[in-house]
Enzyme design. Structure first.
Site, PDB file in Angstrom:
ATOM      1  N   ASP A  45       6.424  -4.724  -3.603  1.00  0.00           N
ATOM      2  CA  ASP A  45       5.965  -4.005  -4.796  1.00  0.00           C
ATOM      3  C   ASP A  45       6.191  -2.501  -4.630  1.00  0.00           C
ATOM      4  O   ASP A  45       5.945  -1.722  -5.558  1.00  0.00           O
ATOM      5  CB  ASP A  45       4.517  -4.330  -5.138  1.00  0.00           C
ATOM      6  CG  ASP A  45       3.528  -4.024  -4.022  1.00  0.00           C
ATOM      7  OD1 ASP A  45       3.948  -3.494  -2.979  1.00  0.00           O
ATOM      8  OD2 ASP A  45       2.330  -4.332  -4.192  1.00  0.00           O
ATOM      9  N   SER A  46       6.728  -2.116  -3.480  1.00  0.00           N
ATOM     10  CA  SER A  46       7.217  -0.749  -3.280  1.00  0.00           C
ATOM     11  C   SER A  46       8.261  -0.374  -4.321  1.00  0.00           C
ATOM     12  O   SER A  46       8.547   0.815  -4.518  1.00  0.00           O
ATOM     13  CB  SER A  46       7.813  -0.598  -1.875  1.00  0.00           C
ATOM     14  OG  SER A  46       8.748  -1.632  -1.607  1.00  0.00           O
ATOM     15  N   ASP A  84       6.103  -9.962  -2.555  1.00  0.00           N
ATOM     16  CA  ASP A  84       4.757  -9.401  -2.658  1.00  0.00           C
ATOM     17  C   ASP A  84       4.026  -9.960  -3.875  1.00  0.00           C
ATOM     18  O   ASP A  84       4.613 -10.118  -4.946  1.00  0.00           O
ATOM     19  CB  ASP A  84       4.829  -7.876  -2.812  1.00  0.00           C
ATOM     20  CG  ASP A  84       4.719  -7.133  -1.498  1.00  0.00           C
ATOM     21  OD1 ASP A  84       4.220  -7.721  -0.520  1.00  0.00           O
ATOM     22  OD2 ASP A  84       5.127  -5.958  -1.452  1.00  0.00           O
ATOM     23  N   LYS A 112       3.337 -12.578   0.046  1.00  0.00           N
ATOM     24  CA  LYS A 112       2.550 -11.648   0.863  1.00  0.00           C
ATOM     25  C   LYS A 112       1.382 -11.109   0.066  1.00  0.00           C
ATOM     26  O   LYS A 112       1.529 -10.722  -1.091  1.00  0.00           O
ATOM     27  CB  LYS A 112       3.415 -10.489   1.382  1.00  0.00           C
ATOM     28  CG  LYS A 112       2.634  -9.503   2.271  1.00  0.00           C
ATOM     29  CD  LYS A 112       3.551  -8.571   3.023  1.00  0.00           C
ATOM     30  CE  LYS A 112       4.116  -7.463   2.177  1.00  0.00           C
ATOM     31  NZ  LYS A 112       3.060  -6.529   1.654  1.00  0.00           N
ATOM     32  N   GLU A 114      -2.099  -8.446   0.356  1.00  0.00           N
ATOM     33  CA  GLU A 114      -2.744  -7.350   1.076  1.00  0.00           C
ATOM     34  C   GLU A 114      -4.250  -7.547   1.094  1.00  0.00           C
ATOM     35  O   GLU A 114      -4.861  -7.765   0.051  1.00  0.00           O
ATOM     36  CB  GLU A 114      -2.430  -6.013   0.397  1.00  0.00           C
ATOM     37  CG  GLU A 114      -0.960  -5.639   0.389  1.00  0.00           C
ATOM     38  CD  GLU A 114      -0.727  -4.282  -0.250  1.00  0.00           C
ATOM     39  OE1 GLU A 114      -1.714  -3.548  -0.474  1.00  0.00           O
ATOM     40  OE2 GLU A 114       0.441  -3.948  -0.528  1.00  0.00           O
ATOM     41  N   GLU A 181       0.560  -2.246   9.018  1.00  0.00           N
ATOM     42  CA  GLU A 181       1.132  -0.983   8.559  1.00  0.00           C
ATOM     43  C   GLU A 181       0.277   0.207   8.974  1.00  0.00           C
ATOM     44  O   GLU A 181      -0.937   0.220   8.738  1.00  0.00           O
ATOM     45  CB  GLU A 181       1.290  -0.999   7.035  1.00  0.00           C
ATOM     46  CG  GLU A 181       1.903   0.278   6.478  1.00  0.00           C
ATOM     47  CD  GLU A 181       2.334   0.173   5.033  1.00  0.00           C
ATOM     48  OE1 GLU A 181       2.760   1.205   4.477  1.00  0.00           O
ATOM     49  OE2 GLU A 181       2.250  -0.927   4.451  1.00  0.00           O
TER      50      GLU A 181
END
Length: 264
Positions: A45-46, A84, A112, A114, A181
């Protein structure tokens, strides 16, 4: 390179072979990275920042992630494709399943998420239904406003112990891969040794089982701020194919990241 699976990554950890991962958002770069030996491609999602020009990742939609996942899946033959789950798309186990189903249908082979132990019910729900999950701890960009900015996590003892505890909880819930991270080297090494599953680092030092970079950072395509943990491989080679080969080589040899890319 043969087709990479979750079992392949686990064997690489067991054999002490480093895993190379990089973000990808379209078919052309996915093919380039795949051809040059990247083991994992993350549709991050960057893209909200590096493609769309946002200040964070929060505005990225599920529809956008599905679109870019489909593009990457068309370009990659061997690398494991991870997508993501975007912000607020996995608030409940049922919503999590619906989002993951769309990403898997688009070509992802893992999703993925978070966050920490509050995700465990959703992780169990996904794994029971055949969806492999990658966890993400430390600096989780979707929580940037909780952290008060993009800051190194786990520097004080309480925070470090909490990240360690959450890593164990996520493993027991069923994740098959973990991204760490922007955490101190010592914490990343401790977690990597404690977990059975592979740990991929970004700004987490050289002791993790592998490394991931945002492709724009690896090519030096930045708009001002350059994170400490990145390296411009294109500047050293002058060619995109050679740049990715060098990235894969240096991760494999353990020469990237160096002390200058890590946090204490």
């Amino acid at each position: 390179m043969s087709k990479i699976t979750t079992a392949s990554l686990l064997k690489m950890k067991q054999d002490d072979q480093k895993i190379t991962a990089i973000t990808a958002y379209d078919a052309s770069f996915a093919k380039l990275f795949d051809d040059e030996g990247a083991h994992v491609l993350l549709i991050g999602d960057s893209l909200g920042m590096v493609l769309q020009g946002g200040q964070d990742t929060l505005a990225v939609s599920v529809d956008e992630m599905v679109y870019h996942t489909r593009c990457v899946a068309r370009g990659a033959s061997n690398a494991l494709i991870i997508a993501d789950m975007p912000f607020m798309s996995y608030a409940t186990p049922e919503q999590t399943y619906q989002t993951a189903a769309r990403l898997m249908a688009a070509g992802a082979r893992m999703v993925k998420m978070e966050g920490g132990d509050w995700l465990c019910d959703s992780i169990r729900h996904l794994t029971r239904n055949g969806v492999p999950v990658c966890g993400h701890l430390g600096l989780t960009p979707q929580s940037v406003h909780v952290f008060g900015g993009f800051k190194v996590q786990g520097r004080d003892e309480y925070q470090a112990q909490e990240i360690y505890r959450q890593a164990l909880c996520l493993q027991e819930a069923g994740i098959q891969l973990l991204v760490l991270e922007c955490v101190p080297v010592a914490l990343a090494e401790r977690i990597t040794k404690a977990l059975r599953i592979p740990v991929i680092g970004i700004g987490a030092g050289p002791a993790t089982d592998g490394q991931i970079l945002v492709m724009h950072d690896a090519f030096g395509i930045t708009s001002g701020y350059v994170p400490k943990f990145t390296k411009n491989f294109l500047a050293e080679t002058g060619d995109m194919h050679a740049a990715i080969r060098l990235y894969v080589q240096q991760v494999s040899e353990g020469t990237f990241p160096g002390p200058e890319h890590s946090f204490n």
